[in-house]
Structure formats: structure tokens, C-alpha cells
Design a protein around this motif. Sequence first.
Motif, PDB file in Angstrom:
ATOM      1  N   MET A   1       0.845  -1.207   0.000  1.00  0.00           N
ATOM      2  CA  MET A   1       0.000   0.000   0.000  1.00  0.00           C
ATOM      3  C   MET A   1       0.874   1.247   0.000  1.00  0.00           C
ATOM      4  N   LYS A   2       0.586   2.155  -0.922  1.00  0.00           N
ATOM      5  CA  LYS A   2       1.289   3.427  -0.998  1.00  0.00           C
ATOM      6  C   LYS A   2       0.409   4.548  -0.436  1.00  0.00           C
ATOM      7  N   PHE A   3       1.064   5.607   0.034  1.00  0.00           N
ATOM      8  CA  PHE A   3       0.367   6.776   0.566  1.00  0.00           C
ATOM      9  C   PHE A   3       0.828   8.007  -0.197  1.00  0.00           C
ATOM     10  N   VAL A   4      -0.117   8.923  -0.421  1.00  0.00           N
ATOM     11  CA  VAL A   4       0.196  10.155  -1.142  1.00  0.00           C
ATOM     12  C   VAL A   4      -0.149  11.347  -0.259  1.00  0.00           C
ATOM     13  N   SER A   5       0.431  12.485  -0.569  1.00  0.00           N
ATOM     14  CA  SER A   5       0.152  13.712   0.173  1.00  0.00           C
ATOM     15  C   SER A   5      -1.108  14.375  -0.370  1.00  0.00           C
ATOM     16  N   THR A   6      -1.921  14.931   0.527  1.00  0.00           N
ATOM     17  CA  THR A   6      -3.109  15.677   0.112  1.00  0.00           C
ATOM     18  C   THR A   6      -2.750  16.905  -0.723  1.00  0.00           C
ATOM     19  N   ARG A   7      -1.495  17.312  -0.649  1.00  0.00           N
ATOM     20  CA  ARG A   7      -1.064  18.496  -1.414  1.00  0.00           C
ATOM     21  C   ARG A   7      -0.132  18.132  -2.566  1.00  0.00           C
ATOM     22  N   SER A  59      -3.858  -4.348   8.706  1.00  0.00           N
ATOM     23  CA  SER A  59      -3.015  -5.094   7.759  1.00  0.00           C
ATOM     24  C   SER A  59      -3.336  -4.736   6.310  1.00  0.00           C
ATOM     25  N   LYS A  60      -4.504  -4.154   6.082  1.00  0.00           N
ATOM     26  CA  LYS A  60      -4.850  -3.700   4.733  1.00  0.00           C
ATOM     27  C   LYS A  60      -4.037  -2.472   4.333  1.00  0.00           C
ATOM     28  N   TYR A  61      -3.617  -1.686   5.328  1.00  0.00           N
ATOM     29  CA  TYR A  61      -2.867  -0.464   5.069  1.00  0.00           C
ATOM     30  C   TYR A  61      -1.358  -0.660   5.221  1.00  0.00           C
ATOM     31  N   PHE A  62      -0.949  -1.349   6.277  1.00  0.00           N
ATOM     32  CA  PHE A  62       0.481  -1.455   6.585  1.00  0.00           C
ATOM     33  C   PHE A  62       1.024  -2.774   6.057  1.00  0.00           C
ATOM     34  N   GLU A  64       3.793  -3.425   4.623  1.00  0.00           N
ATOM     35  CA  GLU A  64       5.242  -3.676   4.807  1.00  0.00           C
ATOM     36  C   GLU A  64       5.524  -4.356   6.140  1.00  0.00           C
ATOM     37  N   TYR A  65       4.583  -4.276   7.056  1.00  0.00           N
ATOM     38  CA  TYR A  65       4.777  -4.839   8.392  1.00  0.00           C
ATOM     39  C   TYR A  65       4.467  -6.337   8.371  1.00  0.00           C
ATOM     40  N   ASP A  66       5.228  -7.094   9.157  1.00  0.00           N
ATOM     41  CA  ASP A  66       4.974  -8.527   9.275  1.00  0.00           C
ATOM     42  C   ASP A  66       3.599  -8.742   9.920  1.00  0.00           C
ATOM     43  N   SER A  67       2.759  -9.530   9.279  1.00  0.00           N
ATOM     44  CA  SER A  67       1.373  -9.688   9.717  1.00  0.00           C
ATOM     45  C   SER A  67       1.273 -10.296  11.109  1.00  0.00           C
ATOM     46  N   LYS A  68       2.038 -11.330  11.367  1.00  0.00           N
ATOM     47  CA  LYS A  68       1.971 -11.983  12.679  1.00  0.00           C
ATOM     48  C   LYS A  68       2.495 -11.052  13.777  1.00  0.00           C
ATOM     49  N   GLU A  69       3.538 -10.313  13.445  1.00  0.00           N
ATOM     50  CA  GLU A  69       4.110  -9.379  14.421  1.00  0.00           C
ATOM     51  C   GLU A  69       3.125  -8.251  14.724  1.00  0.00           C
ATOM     52  N   LEU A  70       2.425  -7.785  13.702  1.00  0.00           N
ATOM     53  CA  LEU A  70       1.420  -6.744  13.884  1.00  0.00           C
ATOM     54  C   LEU A  70       0.293  -7.235  14.788  1.00  0.00           C
ATOM     55  N   LEU A  71      -0.169  -8.450  14.570  1.00  0.00           N
ATOM     56  CA  LEU A  71      -1.222  -9.008  15.422  1.00  0.00           C
ATOM     57  C   LEU A  71      -0.747  -9.116  16.862  1.00  0.00           C
ATOM     58  N   SER A  72       0.478  -9.569  17.053  1.00  0.00           N
ATOM     59  CA  SER A  72       1.037  -9.680  18.402  1.00  0.00           C
ATOM     60  C   SER A  72       1.107  -8.310  19.076  1.00  0.00           C
ATOM     61  N   PRO A 117       3.417   3.264  19.251  1.00  0.00           N
ATOM     62  CA  PRO A 117       4.850   3.024  19.499  1.00  0.00           C
ATOM     63  C   PRO A 117       5.420   1.874  18.672  1.00  0.00           C
ATOM     64  N   TYR A 118       4.643   0.791  18.537  1.00  0.00           N
ATOM     65  CA  TYR A 118       5.110  -0.323  17.701  1.00  0.00           C
ATOM     66  C   TYR A 118       5.194   0.107  16.239  1.00  0.00           C
ATOM     67  N   LEU A 119       4.140   0.750  15.729  1.00  0.00           N
ATOM     68  CA  LEU A 119       4.137   1.153  14.323  1.00  0.00           C
ATOM     69  C   LEU A 119       5.300   2.096  14.022  1.00  0.00           C
ATOM     70  N   LEU A 120       5.618   2.982  14.962  1.00  0.00           N
ATOM     71  CA  LEU A 120       6.678   3.956  14.746  1.00  0.00           C
ATOM     72  C   LEU A 120       8.059   3.307  14.807  1.00  0.00           C
ATOM     73  N   LYS A 121       8.299   2.517  15.842  1.00  0.00           N
ATOM     74  CA  LYS A 121       9.621   1.890  15.977  1.00  0.00           C
ATOM     75  C   LYS A 121       9.879   0.906  14.842  1.00  0.00           C
ATOM     76  N   LYS A 122       8.887   0.088  14.512  1.00  0.00           N
ATOM     77  CA  LYS A 122       9.051  -0.859  13.412  1.00  0.00           C
ATOM     78  C   LYS A 122       9.168  -0.114  12.095  1.00  0.00           C
ATOM     79  N   GLY A 123       8.432   0.981  11.968  1.00  0.00           N
ATOM     80  CA  GLY A 123       8.529   1.795  10.765  1.00  0.00           C
ATOM     81  C   GLY A 123       9.931   2.352  10.566  1.00  0.00           C
ATOM     82  N   CYS A 124      10.572   2.751  11.654  1.00  0.00           N
ATOM     83  CA  CYS A 124      11.957   3.225  11.568  1.00  0.00           C
ATOM     84  C   CYS A 124      12.889   2.118  11.079  1.00  0.00           C
TER      85      CYS A 124
END
Length: 493
Positions: A1-7, A59-62, A64-72, A117-124
Motif C-alpha cells: 500500500m502506498k500513501f500520497v500527500s493531500t497536497r 493489515s490492509k494499510y500497513f 510492509e509490516y509482518d502480519s503476525k508481528e502486527l497481530l502480536s 509506538p510499535y508502528l513507529l519503531k518498526k517503521g523506523c
Amino acid sequence: MKFVSTRGGEKVNGAQAVVQGLAANGGLFVPEKFPAISVAELEEMLEMSYPERAHKVLSKYFTEYDSKELLSALENAYEKFEGDPAPLVKLDDGVYMLELWHGPTCAFKDIALTVLPYLLKKGCDIAGIKEDILVLVATSGDTGKAALEGFKDAEGVRVMVFYPLDGVSKIQKLHMCTQDGNNINVVGVKGNFDDCQTAVKEIFASAEHVGKLKEKGVVPASANSLNFGQLAPQIAYYFSAYLDLVSSGQLEMGEKIDFAVPTGNFGNILAGYYALKMGLPIRRLHCASNLNSVLCDFFKTGVYDMNRELVKTTSPSMDILLSSNLERLIFEISGRNSKLTAKRMAELKVNGRYEITPEELKDISEIFDGGFANEDTCVEAMYNIFEETGYTMDTNTGCAMKVAYDWFEKNKKDETDMIIVSTANPYKFPQDVLYAVTGNDVKDSFKGIKRLHAATAMAVPKCIKDLKDKAPRFTTTVSVDKIFNEVLNFISK
């Protein structure tokens, strides 16, 4: 899934959208297209737990994140709640309260900020960012405490919260200023929430400011609903509430429903709109305001006009004139026209107003309507429900209840069920809630808590009860123009 800027001008993945928070041009990240949840998937979700339902949505949006890890991560986040994170309470036939305040800070922001916190740290990690993260938060009361609690003592993360000095309840202020954790700071601002939010957004938009932060070894990140990582978990509770009604036999699958939502920065109700775009059978979204009725006026006229005085009310979480998340809706109803959206946001910055077309207003009115409560009608709505059902609600939810009452009065033959979104535990506003349900007025918050408990027998949450014996750790106050200097002082310690 890609994200675009409103501007316009940027396209990133979900991890980058979470880590950046805002686009470089000041725009907000939105999904390139809305993922669908089919009727078959809704049927599967009926038997799922709340974390599993949230996982289905996120999981429909993120991707790139591991699905099982996201559920955990979701399961760990919602273990911090008392029972169901988003229970429904029936008030009357076809009228329900969605309680979103059973988390660690007794406000709806916990739904997202225990997960962020998980989304941010894993995102980094996914984005390859090695620097420490500096989470900057402007708050009208609830986001600040939830962010502090969610990120406290997180390795490689520092958190700084700015709140309007005289624009939050006493309990909200105590909640923030007594927060424990070695990586946090809380600062009162001599101004209103809009001042705080604008100052924080300007830090993200300034290459000079971002450069100075990077020189200090940190990159800024947002924990407001401007960050899609905070907005996305809120979509899940709209799905869960609907599914609870279906699984309990109150609603047939596919039958439409309404939501009445107390609204300040427009993130909470926007999450409902995103749920609709994903396929949830929502008929209408009723946008509830207090006396700061800039959104209510917008949905009536198509003109968004901030050129008015901010009114301090007993529902301070909605004491907002700059509803920043509305930009995402403006982007959608313009046909995803990023140039037009950027033009309108520039007009708002320069002139304090912009206007949509009559055709756009017609389209938006098919889903949204706006209403507001003044101080007296909010109290009246809270009192009436308490007298009729014994149910106690906070003042922000009271505004939504008033808007729901108005809808029922105007549409007496309407048989569509209504869910009122309840955003905070009543004990976060004890004096005002006590006055609404008993007519008694007390000056001290803790006397208010004691008397509210006596009047309602509602349990006092431990996180609020414990505040009485806590001394404030954070007492710094600054003017708006000194906010960035305070940020530099904090990261230099």
C-alpha cells in the motif's frame, strides 16, 4: 500500500508515512486507494476478538509490516485495557454508546496510542532510520496523556507534549504533568490548542528546524491524528461496533447505521468515513461540536471560517477552530485534487477561511451533517440520559448526545440505529459532570470525584484516583514563539 500527500508531490509506503507523520509540503498522508473489506470478510470478523478485528483493518494499510508481528503488537496493546477495548452499551431501542475509554488513560486516544509506538519503531526499522525519534505532540487534553503513557521509557524515543495552559481540564492537566518516565517532557503554552498545533506543524514543515534536530541526533515524529499511524487504529472500532450489533442480533448484516461523534480535530469522525470507504455500511456521520462550531457551520454552508474567537467550554477536547484532519476529507470530495487542496489550505493559512463548491457540499451532505451543543443544552442532554437510564457520560460525549437528540426530534420516523461515540471517562471532567447530573457545583476536582461517585456509583479508575497523591513533575510554561527553543533545550539535556 502506498500513501500520497493531500497536497501532492510525495508517494511513500506505510512505514514512511508513519515515521514522517506529515508530508514535506505540509500535506497529510492518505492511502493511494482505499482497501476493501468484503461482506465475506465481515462475516469472518464476527467471531474475532477486538485485536483480531483491528489486525484485519490495519493489515490492509500497513502491508510492509509482518502480519503476525502486527497481530502480536495489537494483542499486547489491548491487554492494557479493562476488558473489551470498545464495548457497546445499549441506552434505548436502536441507540447505543460506544465506550472508548477503558484504556490506561481513560480516553479514546488510548485505542491508537497504545499501538503507535510499535508502528513507529518498526517503521523506523523498515525505513532504515537509525537516529533517535522525537515525538512532538500538540494536545487539547487526551492525546498528550495517551502519548506520554504509550511512549514512556521507550528505547530510542523521546516525547514532548505541548498543551494550552488554560485549555484543558484540571484532571487532564494533572494526568499529563504527573506522568512518570525518563524520556518525556510536558510544557504548558500561553495560547490555545490551535496555537500549539500550528507551532508543532511548523517544526515539521521547516527544513531549518528539522536540520537542527538532526544535528542533535533526532528526527521528529508526530503522534497526533495528523499521523496516519494514529488515525488507522481508530478505523477499527467502527467496524467492531457494527459487528457487535450484528453478532448480538440487534442488526442484520448489510443494514446501515449512523454514528454521532464529538469532533474537534476531525480525526475521530474521519476514521468513520474511512471505514465507510472500506465498505462498512454506514449511512450518516453526525459531526458534533460545542460552541466552537466551525465544523457545524462548514457542513451547513460549505464555508470553513476560523475568523472567530475561540470559546473555552466544559468540553475542552473540542475547543478547536483549526480542524486539521478536515484536509483529508477536502482532498477526497475534490476528486483527490491535490493542487486544489493545497490552494485551499494556503487560503486558510492566509485568510483564515476557504470555501468548497455547491456540488461538493451536496456530495458531502449525503454522508455528513453537523450540529452543536451550547453549555446549557449539553448539560440538559447529559441530565436527561442520566435520569432516564442512569447512564453517566463526559461533557464531550454530552455534545454528541445533544446532536443525536436533535436528529431524532427532526426525523421521528427514522428507524436507522444510532451509535454515539463516547470519548472519555466522566471522571476526567468530574466537576462538570457532577453539575450536569446533580446540579451541585464544587470547586475542587477531587471533591467532585468523590461526590460524582456517590451520585452515580460508577467506579473511579485507578489512574484518576491515584492522581490525588501525585505532585506535578512538569511546571514549565512558554509563549508560542518559544516552543522550538524549548524543544532544543529538551533534546540537549
